[in-house]
Every structure is written in C-alpha cells, then in structure tokens.
Write a protein that holds these residues in place. Sequence first.
Motif, PDB file in Angstrom:
ATOM      1  N   LEU A 128       1.020  -0.734   0.303  1.00  0.00           N
ATOM      2  CA  LEU A 128       0.134  -0.343   0.157  1.00  0.00           C
ATOM      3  C   LEU A 128       0.705   1.261   0.148  1.00  0.00           C
ATOM      4  CD1 LEU A 128      -3.124  -0.760   2.176  1.00  0.00           C
ATOM      5  CD2 LEU A 128      -2.767   0.137  -0.108  1.00  0.00           C
ATOM      6  N   ALA A 129       1.600   0.792   1.011  1.00  0.00           N
ATOM      7  CA  ALA A 129       2.426   2.593   0.806  1.00  0.00           C
ATOM      8  C   ALA A 129       3.364   2.279  -0.827  1.00  0.00           C
ATOM      9  CB  ALA A 129       3.601   2.501   1.744  1.00  0.00           C
ATOM     10  N   ALA A 130       4.041   1.586  -1.289  1.00  0.00           N
ATOM     11  CA  ALA A 130       4.297   1.666  -2.637  1.00  0.00           C
ATOM     12  C   ALA A 130       2.906   2.037  -3.630  1.00  0.00           C
ATOM     13  CB  ALA A 130       4.931   0.892  -3.258  1.00  0.00           C
ATOM     14  N   GLN A 131       1.979   1.562  -3.336  1.00  0.00           N
ATOM     15  CA  GLN A 131       0.619   2.275  -4.310  1.00  0.00           C
ATOM     16  C   GLN A 131       0.849   3.536  -4.089  1.00  0.00           C
ATOM     17  OE1 GLN A 131      -2.738  -0.687  -3.948  1.00  0.00           O
ATOM     18  NE2 GLN A 131      -0.669  -2.022  -4.278  1.00  0.00           N
ATOM     19  N   VAL A 132       0.786   3.688  -2.541  1.00  0.00           N
ATOM     20  CA  VAL A 132      -0.154   5.518  -2.195  1.00  0.00           C
ATOM     21  C   VAL A 132       1.117   6.421  -3.143  1.00  0.00           C
ATOM     22  CG1 VAL A 132      -0.487   6.889  -0.713  1.00  0.00           C
ATOM     23  CG2 VAL A 132      -0.869   5.003  -0.263  1.00  0.00           C
ATOM     24  N   THR A 133       2.404   6.447  -3.406  1.00  0.00           N
ATOM     25  CA  THR A 133       2.722   7.843  -3.933  1.00  0.00           C
ATOM     26  C   THR A 133       3.129   7.181  -5.645  1.00  0.00           C
ATOM     27  OG1 THR A 133       4.793   5.814  -3.866  1.00  0.00           O
ATOM     28  CG2 THR A 133       4.817   7.644  -2.018  1.00  0.00           C
ATOM     29  N   ASP A 134       2.180   6.137  -6.004  1.00  0.00           N
ATOM     30  CA  ASP A 134       2.474   5.380  -7.239  1.00  0.00           C
ATOM     31  C   ASP A 134       1.959   6.968  -8.021  1.00  0.00           C
ATOM     32  OD1 ASP A 134       1.597   4.859 -10.108  1.00  0.00           O
ATOM     33  OD2 ASP A 134       2.864   3.032  -9.069  1.00  0.00           O
ATOM     34  N   LYS A 135       2.662   7.229  -9.147  1.00  0.00           N
ATOM     35  CA  LYS A 135       2.187   8.402 -10.138  1.00  0.00           C
ATOM     36  C   LYS A 135       1.006   8.359 -10.819  1.00  0.00           C
ATOM     37  CE  LYS A 135       5.738  11.309  -9.026  1.00  0.00           C
ATOM     38  NZ  LYS A 135       5.235  12.206  -8.229  1.00  0.00           N
ATOM     39  N   ASP A 136       0.642   6.729 -11.259  1.00  0.00           N
ATOM     40  CA  ASP A 136      -0.762   6.567 -11.755  1.00  0.00           C
ATOM     41  C   ASP A 136      -1.592   6.697 -11.047  1.00  0.00           C
ATOM     42  OD1 ASP A 136      -2.705   5.237 -13.232  1.00  0.00           O
ATOM     43  OD2 ASP A 136      -1.815   3.637 -13.994  1.00  0.00           O
ATOM     44  N   PRO A 137      -2.645   7.188 -11.489  1.00  0.00           N
ATOM     45  CA  PRO A 137      -3.939   8.421 -10.477  1.00  0.00           C
ATOM     46  C   PRO A 137      -4.544   6.559 -10.385  1.00  0.00           C
ATOM     47  CG  PRO A 137      -3.631  10.151 -12.012  1.00  0.00           C
ATOM     48  CD  PRO A 137      -3.215   8.873 -12.339  1.00  0.00           C
ATOM     49  N   ALA A 138      -5.129   5.641 -11.020  1.00  0.00           N
ATOM     50  CA  ALA A 138      -5.359   4.333 -10.881  1.00  0.00           C
ATOM     51  C   ALA A 138      -5.061   4.177  -9.673  1.00  0.00           C
ATOM     52  CB  ALA A 138      -5.800   3.232 -11.889  1.00  0.00           C
ATOM     53  N   VAL A 139      -3.719   4.033  -9.458  1.00  0.00           N
ATOM     54  CA  VAL A 139      -2.789   2.758  -7.920  1.00  0.00           C
ATOM     55  C   VAL A 139      -3.035   3.841  -7.157  1.00  0.00           C
ATOM     56  CG1 VAL A 139      -0.721   1.759  -7.892  1.00  0.00           C
ATOM     57  CG2 VAL A 139      -1.488   1.398 -10.256  1.00  0.00           C
ATOM     58  N   GLY A 140      -3.239   4.902  -7.288  1.00  0.00           N
ATOM     59  CA  GLY A 140      -3.120   5.589  -5.987  1.00  0.00           C
ATOM     60  C   GLY A 140      -4.454   6.177  -5.698  1.00  0.00           C
ATOM     61  N   LEU A 141      -5.409   6.070  -6.399  1.00  0.00           N
ATOM     62  CA  LEU A 141      -7.258   6.113  -5.566  1.00  0.00           C
ATOM     63  C   LEU A 141      -6.863   4.390  -5.434  1.00  0.00           C
ATOM     64  CD1 LEU A 141      -8.581   8.032  -8.485  1.00  0.00           C
ATOM     65  CD2 LEU A 141      -8.112   8.882  -6.203  1.00  0.00           C
ATOM     66  N   ARG A 142      -6.729   3.980  -6.145  1.00  0.00           N
ATOM     67  CA  ARG A 142      -6.974   2.412  -5.478  1.00  0.00           C
ATOM     68  C   ARG A 142      -6.318   2.059  -3.501  1.00  0.00           C
ATOM     69  NH1 ARG A 142      -6.438   0.638 -10.354  1.00  0.00           N
ATOM     70  NH2 ARG A 142      -3.779  -0.602  -9.854  1.00  0.00           N
ATOM     71  N   ALA A 143      -5.467   3.124  -3.733  1.00  0.00           N
ATOM     72  CA  ALA A 143      -4.337   2.547  -2.639  1.00  0.00           C
ATOM     73  C   ALA A 143      -5.366   3.389  -1.403  1.00  0.00           C
ATOM     74  CB  ALA A 143      -3.488   3.336  -2.582  1.00  0.00           C
TER      75      ALA A 143
END
Length: 84
Positions: free
Chosen positions: A11-26
């Motif tokens: 989750l920590a990795a996903q929160v900082t992802d630049k892809d909005p879809a990944v970040g919003l899922r997180a």
Amino acid sequence: MNADDTPAAALAAQVTDKDPAVGLRAVLELRRLLEELERVHVDNARDQGWSWQGIATALQVSRQTVHEKHAGRRKATGKESGHD
C-alpha cells in the motif's frame, strides 16, 4: 515473508505511485483498512467496559457520532445490550 512483501508495504508503494488509478485504489484500500481498525478497536473498548463517551474522546469525535456509527452494528450482532 520479507518486510517489503507485507500488505502495508504494498500500500505504501501504491500511495506514492504517479498513476492516479493506482493511487486512488490505494486510497480506497486505506479507507477500508481504517474502517476495519476502528470497528475492531471500538468493539474491544466496549467489550472492556468503555463508555461511548470514552471512545468518542479517544477518537476525537462526538459521542453521538461514534454511537450512531457503531451501536446499531453491535446490537445487531448481539454485542450491545442497549445501556450507556
């Protein structure tokens, strides 16, 4: 299991992802996790005799807010007797 393989690390990795879809899922998964943590700890506090006011104070919300959110659920599962 490596510490970097935990759900929290993922989750920590996903929160900082630049892809909005990944970040919003997180964000969604964090919201679900937060709700589950609150439920578990409210149940634990009530099972140990804490008042709704004590729980509300600890969560920095009003007694009414915490009672409305959790009392009905606890009553439906037979964990709440209707006092306090």
